[in-house]
Design a protein around this motif. Structure first.
Motif, mmCIF file in Angstrom:
data_model
loop_
_atom_site.group_PDB
_atom_site.id
_atom_site.type_symbol
_atom_site.label_atom_id
_atom_site.label_comp_id
_atom_site.label_asym_id
_atom_site.label_seq_id
_atom_site.Cartn_x
_atom_site.Cartn_y
_atom_site.Cartn_z
ATOM 1 N N LYS A 1 0.823 -1.206 0.000
ATOM 2 C CA LYS A 1 0.000 0.000 0.000
ATOM 3 C C LYS A 1 0.860 1.260 0.000
ATOM 4 C CE LYS A 1 -3.571 2.371 2.669
ATOM 5 N NZ LYS A 1 -4.390 2.353 3.912
ATOM 6 N N ASN A 2 1.853 1.295 0.895
ATOM 7 C CA ASN A 2 2.826 2.387 0.918
ATOM 8 C C ASN A 2 4.144 1.834 1.429
ATOM 9 O OD1 ASN A 2 2.759 2.572 3.889
ATOM 10 N ND2 ASN A 2 0.706 3.438 3.566
ATOM 11 N N SER A 3 5.155 2.701 1.527
ATOM 12 C CA SER A 3 6.506 2.246 1.824
ATOM 13 C C SER A 3 6.659 1.616 3.204
ATOM 14 C CB SER A 3 7.491 3.417 1.688
ATOM 15 O OG SER A 3 7.135 4.475 2.578
ATOM 16 N N SER A 4 5.752 1.897 4.124
ATOM 17 C CA SER A 4 5.844 1.341 5.472
ATOM 18 C C SER A 4 4.834 0.227 5.736
ATOM 19 C CB SER A 4 5.646 2.454 6.512
ATOM 20 O OG SER A 4 4.365 3.059 6.369
ATOM 21 N N SER A 5 4.041 -0.120 4.740
ATOM 22 C CA SER A 5 3.012 -1.154 4.898
ATOM 23 C C SER A 5 3.604 -2.551 4.715
ATOM 24 C CB SER A 5 1.894 -0.939 3.882
ATOM 25 O OG SER A 5 1.272 0.304 4.064
ATOM 26 N N PRO A 6 2.907 -3.587 5.200
ATOM 27 C CA PRO A 6 3.339 -4.964 4.938
ATOM 28 C C PRO A 6 3.364 -5.242 3.437
ATOM 29 C CG PRO A 6 1.686 -4.905 6.670
ATOM 30 C CD PRO A 6 1.731 -3.535 6.084
ATOM 31 N N VAL A 7 4.171 -6.196 3.047
ATOM 32 C CA VAL A 7 4.273 -6.584 1.641
ATOM 33 C C VAL A 7 3.434 -7.840 1.421
ATOM 34 C CG1 VAL A 7 5.793 -7.297 -0.229
ATOM 35 C CG2 VAL A 7 6.566 -5.582 1.428
ATOM 36 N N GLY B 1 4.474 -25.270 -11.979
ATOM 37 C CA GLY B 1 5.863 -24.903 -11.757
ATOM 38 C C GLY B 1 6.021 -24.030 -10.530
ATOM 39 N N THR B 2 7.234 -23.558 -10.318
ATOM 40 C CA THR B 2 7.558 -22.718 -9.168
ATOM 41 C C THR B 2 7.953 -21.319 -9.632
ATOM 42 O OG1 THR B 2 8.313 -24.624 -7.877
ATOM 43 C CG2 THR B 2 9.039 -22.446 -7.148
ATOM 44 N N ILE B 3 7.377 -20.309 -8.987
ATOM 45 C CA ILE B 3 7.667 -18.916 -9.324
ATOM 46 C C ILE B 3 8.250 -18.236 -8.091
ATOM 47 C CG2 ILE B 3 6.695 -16.699 -10.055
ATOM 48 C CD1 ILE B 3 4.491 -18.247 -11.471
ATOM 49 N N GLN B 4 9.331 -17.475 -8.283
ATOM 50 C CA GLN B 4 9.962 -16.762 -7.182
ATOM 51 C C GLN B 4 9.983 -15.270 -7.472
ATOM 52 O OE1 GLN B 4 13.806 -18.316 -6.159
ATOM 53 N NE2 GLN B 4 13.070 -20.406 -5.854
ATOM 54 N N LYS B 5 9.713 -14.483 -6.439
ATOM 55 C CA LYS B 5 9.756 -13.031 -6.547
ATOM 56 C C LYS B 5 10.671 -12.487 -5.451
ATOM 57 C CE LYS B 5 6.932 -11.888 -9.948
ATOM 58 N NZ LYS B 5 7.326 -11.020 -11.074
ATOM 59 N N ASN B 6 11.763 -11.848 -5.857
ATOM 60 C CA ASN B 6 12.673 -11.233 -4.901
ATOM 61 C C ASN B 6 12.063 -9.946 -4.370
ATOM 62 O OD1 ASN B 6 14.712 -13.206 -5.239
ATOM 63 N ND2 ASN B 6 15.402 -12.172 -7.098
ATOM 64 N N LEU B 7 12.122 -9.782 -3.057
ATOM 65 C CA LEU B 7 11.555 -8.592 -2.432
ATOM 66 C C LEU B 7 12.528 -7.414 -2.600
ATOM 67 C CD1 LEU B 7 9.482 -7.082 -0.857
ATOM 68 C CD2 LEU B 7 10.288 -8.163 1.240
ATOM 69 N N THR B 8 12.315 -6.660 -3.644
ATOM 70 C CA THR B 8 13.091 -5.451 -3.912
ATOM 71 C C THR B 8 12.130 -4.328 -4.268
ATOM 72 O OG1 THR B 8 13.332 -5.953 -6.280
ATOM 73 C CG2 THR B 8 15.028 -6.825 -4.787
ATOM 74 N N GLU B 9 12.614 -3.094 -4.208
ATOM 75 C CA GLU B 9 11.763 -1.951 -4.526
ATOM 76 C C GLU B 9 11.255 -2.010 -5.962
ATOM 77 O OE1 GLU B 9 13.976 1.538 -3.605
ATOM 78 O OE2 GLU B 9 13.518 1.449 -1.459
ATOM 79 N N ASP B 10 12.075 -2.522 -6.861
ATOM 80 C CA ASP B 10 11.676 -2.591 -8.273
ATOM 81 C C ASP B 10 10.541 -3.577 -8.497
ATOM 82 O OD1 ASP B 10 13.599 -0.737 -8.881
ATOM 83 O OD2 ASP B 10 15.121 -2.225 -9.444
#
Length: 347
Positions: A210-216, A283-292
Motif C-alpha cells: 500500500k505504501n513504503s511502510s506497509s506490509p508486503v 511450476g515454481t515462481i519466485q519473486k525477490n523482495l526489492t523496490e523494483d
C-alpha cells in the motif's frame, strides 16, 4: 438427513487425472434474522476439487449449474438433486431454530453453517467423509467418520451430539453416504468435467504494498487447479515469522487467488534477501523482495477498493458466489492487458 440419487455408472475415468485425491464438498449457509437486501436466508454451493459445480438458494429455489458440462449432461438427475437441496435446507432451518431455543436466543441475526462431503483416493480407493457444523462463527459439531461419532467442542452442542450418536440407523446411513454414494458422485462428475478439471493454468505472482511502510503482500492469482503453496525465504532459508497466509479465494473466471503477507520494516528486508516462493502444479515462481518488484499506489497499477460480505466459521468460510463476491465491471480484454488488484483495508 442423507439421500442418494441414481446416476449413470462411470468406468475407466481416472486415467490421466491430475490429482490422486479428490474432494467433493457441499456447503450450506443459513441466516436467521433480518438479512441484507437480496441476500437469501439459505444458500448452498457444491464444489469438486475447488471448482464450483452448482449454486442453490432459498430465493430462486432451484439448483443452478455453474459448469456447462454439468448443465448439459446432468439433466436427468438435476430435478432429484434440486429436491435434495430443498430437503437439506428444511432440515437446517429446523436445526437453527432448535439451537436458538437451547441458547435462549429469541432475536438477532444468527448464522448456521454446514459443510459436508468426502475425500476419495482413486489409486488406493480409500475414502473419508466429513460433516462439520458452525454457529455464529464458532465450531459447533464435527463428525469422526472412523469412529462414526459426532463431537462438540462446546457444552451447548453436547445434547445434540448425544441425540445424533444414539441414532445408530442414521449413523449407518451416514457411513454409506460417505463411503459409497458420494464416491459415486465424485466419479460421475470427474468423468463429465475431466477436460475442465485436468486443465492447468499458471499463477500470476506480484508483490503488492500500500505504501513504503506497509506490509508486503505476495499475491498469486489466475491459477488452476486450486492447490498452491506460498512461502517466504530469508537469506535462502524458510521464514515463518511475521507471515500471515491468506485464504484461497475464487476468481470469476474459475481460477483462484491466494496471498501471503510479510509484516516487517523496509530496513529489515533491504538488509536481508527475502523471496516469495509460489509452488503450483505448473511450476515454481519466485519473486525477490526489492523496490523494483513491488507494486504500490505510486506505481501505474490501478488499485480498486472493493467491499464484500463473507460469513465465516472456524471450520468453514462460505463465499456466497452470486451475492457476496465483489463484482469488477471490466471487460476481459482490459484486465488481460492490465493488472488489477482488489485491496481490502481494515484498521
Amino acid at each position: 438427513m442423507y439421500y442418494s440419487v441414481a446416476f449413470p455408472v462411470v468406468l475407466g475415468f481416472c486415467h490421466g487425472m491430475g490429482s490422486v485425491r479428490h474432494t467433493f464438498t457441499i456447503t450450506y449457509t443459513e441466516i436467521n434474522g433480518q438479512t441484507i437486501a437480496r441476500i437469501p436466508e439459505v444458500s448452498a454451493v457444491a464444489t469438486l476439487d475447488g471448482l464450483q459445480i452448482d449454486y442453490y438458494d432459498s430465493v430462486r429455489k432451484k439448483l443452478i449449474p455453474k459448469q456447462d458440462w454439468v448443465a448439459i449432461e446432468s439433466r436427468n438427475i438435476w430435478k432429484d438433486y434440486t429436491e435434495i437441496r430443498e430437503q437439506v435446507r428444511q432440515i437446517n432451518k429446523i436445526n437453527i431454530t432448535v439451537l436458538m431455543q437451547q441458547l435462549n436466543q429469541s432475536h438477532g441475526v444468527h448464522v448456521y453453517q454446514r459443510m459436508y462431503g468426502c475425500v476419495w483416493d482413486y489409486k488406493t480407493n480409500d475414502s473419508d467423509g466429513f460433516d462439520q457444523h458452525g454457529y455464529d462463527g464458532e465450531d459447533f459439531i464435527t463428525l469422526d467418520l472412523k469412529k462414526l461419532r459426532y463431537n462438540s467442542p462446546v457444552p451447548q452442542g453436547i445434547p445434540i451430539v448425544q441425540k445424533w450418536n444414539n441414532d445408530s440407523q442414521q449413523l449407518q446411513l451416514l457411513k454409506q453416504y460417505c463411503e459409497q454414494d458420494r464416491i459415486d458422485w465424485i466419479k460421475y462428475f470427474l468423468e463429465l468435467g475431466k477436460d475442465a478439471l485436468e486443465r492447468k493454468v499458471s499463477p500470476l505472482v506480484s508483490l503488492v504494498q500500500k505504501n513504503s511502510s506497509s506490509p508486503v503482500v505476495c499475491h498469486a492469482t489466475g491459477f488452476y487447479p486450486s492447490e498452491v503453496n506460498i512461502t517466504w525465504l530469508r537469506n535462502g532459508e524458510e521464514h515463518y515469522e511475521d507471515v500471515e497466509l491468506g485464504e484461497l479465494l475464487p476468481n470469476e473466471d474459475r481460477t483462484f487467488q491466494k496471498t501471503s503477507t510479510l509484516s516487517i520494516y523496509p530496513d529489515e528486508w533491504k538488509k536481508h534477501q527475502y523471496v516469495c516462493v509460489v509452488e503450483h502444479k505448473t511450476g515454481t515462481i519466485q519473486k525477490n523482495l526489492t523496490e523494483d518488484e513491488i507494486r504500490s499506489n505510486k506505481s501505474k497499477l490501478i488499485v480498486l477498493t472493493c467491499d464484500w460480505v463473507v460469513f465465516t466459521a472456524a471450520l468453514v468460510t462460505v463465499i456466497l458466489v452470486d451475492y457476496l463476491l465483489y463484482i469488477l465491471h471490466v471487460s476481459p480484454d482490459n484486465w488481460k492487458i492490465n493488472q488489477y488488484f482488489c485491496v481490502e483495508e481494515h484498521k
